[in-house]
Design an enzyme around this catalytic site. Structure first.
Site, PDB file in Angstrom:
ATOM      1  N   ASP A 321       0.277 -70.391  36.767  1.00 20.98           N
ATOM      2  CA  ASP A 321      -0.609 -69.539  37.540  1.00 20.98           C
ATOM      3  C   ASP A 321      -0.364 -69.852  39.017  1.00 20.98           C
ATOM      4  O   ASP A 321      -0.258 -71.017  39.398  1.00 20.98           O
ATOM      5  CB  ASP A 321      -2.066 -69.833  37.174  1.00 20.98           C
ATOM      6  CG  ASP A 321      -3.036 -68.942  37.914  1.00 20.98           C
ATOM      7  OD1 ASP A 321      -2.715 -67.759  38.112  1.00 20.98           O
ATOM      8  OD2 ASP A 321      -4.105 -69.429  38.311  1.00 20.98           O
ATOM      9  N   THR A 323      -2.218 -69.158  41.997  1.00 23.22           N
ATOM     10  CA  THR A 323      -3.344 -69.723  42.731  1.00 23.22           C
ATOM     11  C   THR A 323      -3.861 -70.957  42.007  1.00 23.22           C
ATOM     12  O   THR A 323      -4.226 -70.913  40.852  1.00 23.22           O
ATOM     13  CB  THR A 323      -4.472 -68.682  42.875  1.00 23.22           C
ATOM     14  OG1 THR A 323      -3.934 -67.497  43.454  1.00 23.22           O
ATOM     15  CG2 THR A 323      -5.589 -69.224  43.747  1.00 23.22           C
ATOM     16  N   ASP A 576      -6.354 -72.445  36.222  1.00 25.57           N
ATOM     17  CA  ASP A 576      -7.603 -73.046  36.667  1.00 25.57           C
ATOM     18  C   ASP A 576      -8.791 -72.100  36.550  1.00 25.57           C
ATOM     19  O   ASP A 576      -9.928 -72.514  36.718  1.00 25.57           O
ATOM     20  CB  ASP A 576      -7.484 -73.535  38.116  1.00 25.57           C
ATOM     21  CG  ASP A 576      -7.209 -72.383  39.094  1.00 25.57           C
ATOM     22  OD1 ASP A 576      -6.941 -71.264  38.622  1.00 25.57           O
ATOM     23  OD2 ASP A 576      -7.257 -72.619  40.309  1.00 25.57           O
TER      24      ASP A 576
END
Length: 840
Positions: A321, A323, A576
């Site tokens: 991912d 970000t 996250d």
């Protein structure tokens, strides 16, 4: 009491006046009784009962416990020492998982602060769980949205929805818009009407499926369990046959029961059964997984599921991912590029600072203020301001009495395409320049200036003046983690295919992936996920040629993992946000950042506590060490399984007493298998995992096991004849006979250990020599010899034993050389592969 109330009231922040009075106390109480509160039962890890149950009630424990009870009933506690492995193995699993559970529970970052709600015409603070359906609630900058709601009134509310959508850009909200739990208010305030609470909120609905605990599948444990299941079907009838055989060797059932000889028969039978169970392999696997988890914990990496340590070795596909993994979510000010229309760069930069210096600046504004602040810029006085509007896409400041001619008039800051479209003149060169920067992953703002007098209605009727001219381009970017590029380089060198999967614009994500050299010197291939096919097989084919995916929905992340599985890839997924939870659960190995959403950490097997991407190589390397070394030592344990089964069959067919006792196999196993395997398993090893673990182990174990079984059986059959005994009727003859058979078994065990430890021109050679010496010395120490029932022969017995050892040595060499020649070509290649691997 009144002073306390007055103090609390004075401490309460002043909120805008609104007409909504909110719920009454009676309405709140009624909804709480109906369960319409914001409380959600959540667990970040398995319960204590689940952990204990999973480690205690195993097939391995059942087999060993049954055998131990039989020996204890027979009254030979010395032969039951093998049962202690149950306690050790179970204890390691429980303690390590409890430690992981404790750490993970402490890591949970659920926001449990109070929220300001409007009830009965007053603003009151209530805990997160006490918000009820229908509440009117204030959302303020810095707060996480606790429940789904609809905006009633807004004063510049801007949300970061990356935890939900994966989109890193902040979003301005207007009246009537929906806000979802898990989002974070980054600027402004708003009054919202709560429409869904607790388990009914969007975030809770999205992650309900993901929160179900998923047991990781370990190839190593799966192989061991396969052996145990096979041994279960084999052990029961073989145990019965062994008992019948051993009863006959002591004179039959009547004599055995009358004289108590049945006890020796039971102990002898258990010797065969226990040898077939690779109990040390189960113990060593658990121990190595636990040690790997503890070592990783020292580097702020939490392993929640022990079996995931093995999965680390097999990962060949890593989905990242953007970000929170490659970037840390922050925005940095990069550059100020003056255009030909800029009369004074310094004055233009001062105007930029003033434009960004709003009451509640967004992330980009804060980055500009931080960057220019380091250069000595401060806010100006005597200016008029038009704040940023999501509808206008620009903000403005006006200087009526500018001390310098270059700063007078009106300055604009906003989206380049919006500002350029409002000017009287067209500036295609500027637009091309803006697009070039945007395609390189930059966040681009345009500064424009209208010189001259400020319109009288500047503040009351904000508009973009057509006579304004572009003055400068402002470049910002997402802050890339310092460890991203070297970490990705390590994965490329190790042959792990990395892909970036993000909710952001694919062009922007692709540019960032290029900066960190995701694909080395080659430019990453980026694609908009909205163009991905729905069919899983077709999706898998498309993914083979794609490095970056943007605009990816949470459901698509899960589908991407499923598509990679169809191509037999072992997939690791990092993330996250709540939007990553489903994909992390679907992946073979889920890796969550320490600052991840609670639901994401709950389903991840590995948590990077300090959210450092650079820990991933350590994580994968540790898994490879465990798997590569366990493959080496598994051959030791399975060799014992093979020869124990063959010896048991030989005993049943030839109707002789079992040639050694359970305590013999405990002694020999500890010196030729258990302790050496432990040291070999902890040795450094960076070899990548190669499929075919179980086949290679069996290709090694079968010839070694056959040679060992033949050597022991030949000794059992011919030693009495060579010694001139009439069978092994007396207790002393039987003790000496079993000691000689056990000694042959020990020698064969050393040969197998030497072959596993190859090459021997290093510390491994000294290891084999040390354990061989320890075994011989132990047999010569009276206390140890009595406890483990060893008696060294003398005279004729010593010559007989020497002859048996020579025969065993020849059998071992012949079996190892001859056996592969009768195997199919594919199996011979497996053996060759094992030899190449064992030399590394």
């Amino acid at each position: 009491m009144s002073e306390t109330t007055n103090a609390a009231a004075s401490a309460q922040p002043k909120m805008p006046d609104v007409d909504e009075r909110g719920l009454t106390d009676a309405q709140v109480e009624d909804r709480a009784e109906r369960g319409q509160t914001n409380a959600v039962a959540s667990s970040t890890s398995r319960s204590l009962a689940d952990i204990v149950r999973a480690n205690v009630f195993t097939l391995f424990n059942g087999i060993i416990l049954t055998a131990m009870v039989m020996v204890l009933i027979a009254g030979s506690w010395k032969d039951a020492v093998f049962g202690f492995v149950i306690i050790i193995n179970t204890g390691i699993g429980i303690v390590t998982e409890l430690r992981a559970k404790h750490t993970l529970d402490k890591l949970s970052i659920l926001v449990a602060s109070d929220y300001l709600v409007r009830r009965d015409g007053k603003d009151v603070d209530v805990p997160h769980n006490d918000i009820v359906l229908g509440d009117y609630m204030w959302l303020r900058s810095g707060e996480q949205v606790p429940a789904d709601a609809t905006i009633v009134q807004t004063w510049g509310l801007e949300l970061d929805e990356s935890m939900i959508t994966g989109e890193s850009r902040t979003v301005r909200k207007k009246e009537g818009d929906t806000v979802y739990s898990g989002s974070t208010a980054v600027s402004g305030i708003a009054l919202v009407h709560v429409t869904a609470v607790g388990a009914h909120s969007y975030a809770a609905t999205l992650t309900a499926q993901a929160k179900v605990y998923k047991k990781n599948v370990s190839d190593l444990n799966k192989g061991i369990n396969t052996i145990l299941k096979f041994m279960t079907f084999l052990v029961v009838p073989l145990c019965i046959l062994l008992i019948l055989t051993q009863m006959k060797t002591v004179g039959g059932w009547s004599a055995a029961i009358a004289t108590g000889a049945w006890r020796r028969a039971v102990v002898s039978s258990v010797a065969g059964v226990v040898g077939m169970v690779p109990e040390g392999l189960v113990l060593l696997t658990s121990l190595n997984f636990a040690l790997a988890a503890i070592r990783l914990a020292r580097k702020n990496t939490l392993v929640q599921d022990l079996d995931s340590v093995e999965t680390l070795a097999r990962v060949d596909c890593l989905n990242l991912d953007k970000t929170g993994t490659i970037t840390d979510g922050g925005i940095v000010y990069d550059d100020f590029i003056a255009l030909p229309g800029c009369a004074d760069k310094h004055e233009a930069m001062q105007a930029l600072y003033d434009l960004a210096n709003e009451e509640s600046p967004n992330g980009t504004g804060r980055a500009v203020l931080a960057g220019l602040g380091e250069q000595g810029f401060t806010g100006s006085a005597q200016l008029e301001r038009v704040p940023f509007s999501s509808a206008r896409k620009w903000s403005a400041v006006a200087f009526h009495d500018a001390p310098h001619e270059g700063r007078g008039g009106v300055w604009y800051m906003g989206a380049p395409e919006v500002l350029l479209s409002g000017f009287a003149h067209k500036y295609p060169d500027v637009l091309d320049q803006v697009n070039d920067y945007a395609n390189n992953g930059m966040r681009v703002l345009l500064i424009a200036h209208m010189a001259g007098d400020v319109p009288a209605d500047f503040a009351t009727n904000p508009r973009l003046e057509a006579t304004a001219r572009p003055a400068a381009i402002v470049l910002c970017s997402e802050h890339i983690r310092d460890d991203a590029e070297p970490t990705l380089a390590w994965f490329r060198e190790q042959g792990v295919r990395c892909r970036v999967i993000s909710g952001d614009n694919p062009v922007t994500v692709g540019a960032i992936a290029g900066k960190v050299k995701l694909t080395g010197d080659r430019k990453p291939v980026a694609m908009d996920a909205r163009a991905l096919p729905q069919d899983v097989d077709e999706l898998a084919r498309v993914l083979e040629n794609v490095d970056v995916l943007g605009r990816v929905l949470p459901e698509q992340k899960k589908q991407i993992v499923q598509a990679l599985h169809t191509q037999k890839h072992v997939v690791a997924m990092t993330g996250d946000g709540v939007n990553d939870a489903l994909a992390i659960k679907e992946a073979d190995l889920g890796i969550a950042m320490g600052n991840a959403a609670p639901a994401t950490k709950a389903v991840a097997e590995v948590v990077l506590v300090d959210s450092k991407f650079s820990h991933l190589p350590d994580v994968v390397a540790r898994g490879r060490q465990v798997m590569a070394n366990m493959e080496r030592v598994a051959s030791l344990f399975l060799t014992k399984t093979v020869y124990s089964a063959l010896i048991s069959f030989g005993v049943v067919l030839s109707m002789i007493p079992f040639p050694y006792l359970p305590r013999h196999i405990s002694y020999i196993g500890a010196l030729t298998i258990g302790a050496p395997a432990f040291l070999l398993a902890l040795a450094p090893n960076t070899r990548r995992y190669i499929p075919g673990f179980l086949r290679r182990v069996f290709a090694f174990s079968v010839p070694c096991g056959v040679a060992t079984a033949l050597s022991v059986l030949l000794s059992a059959w011919f030693v009495p004849k060579l010694m001139g005994w009439d069978g092994v009727a007396t207790a002393h003859d039987q003790l000496l006979w079993r000691s000689m058979c056990a000694t042959v078994l020990f020698v064969m065990g050393i040969y197998v250990l030497a072959r596993v430890a190859t090459p021997l021109n290093s510390w491994r050679g000294w290891l084999v020599a040390a354990f061989a010496a320890a075994g011989v010395i132990g047999m010569c120490i009276p206390f140890i010899a009595r406890f483990f029932a060893f008696e060294l022969p003398g005279g004729k017995g010593l010559l007989t034993l020497g002859a048996q050892i020579v025969i065993a040595t020849l059998l071992f060499a012949l079996s190892v050389w001859l056996f592969p020649k009768f195997l199919p070509k594919t199996m011979r290649s497996v053996i060759s592969q094992y030899k190449r691997i064992s030399k590394r």
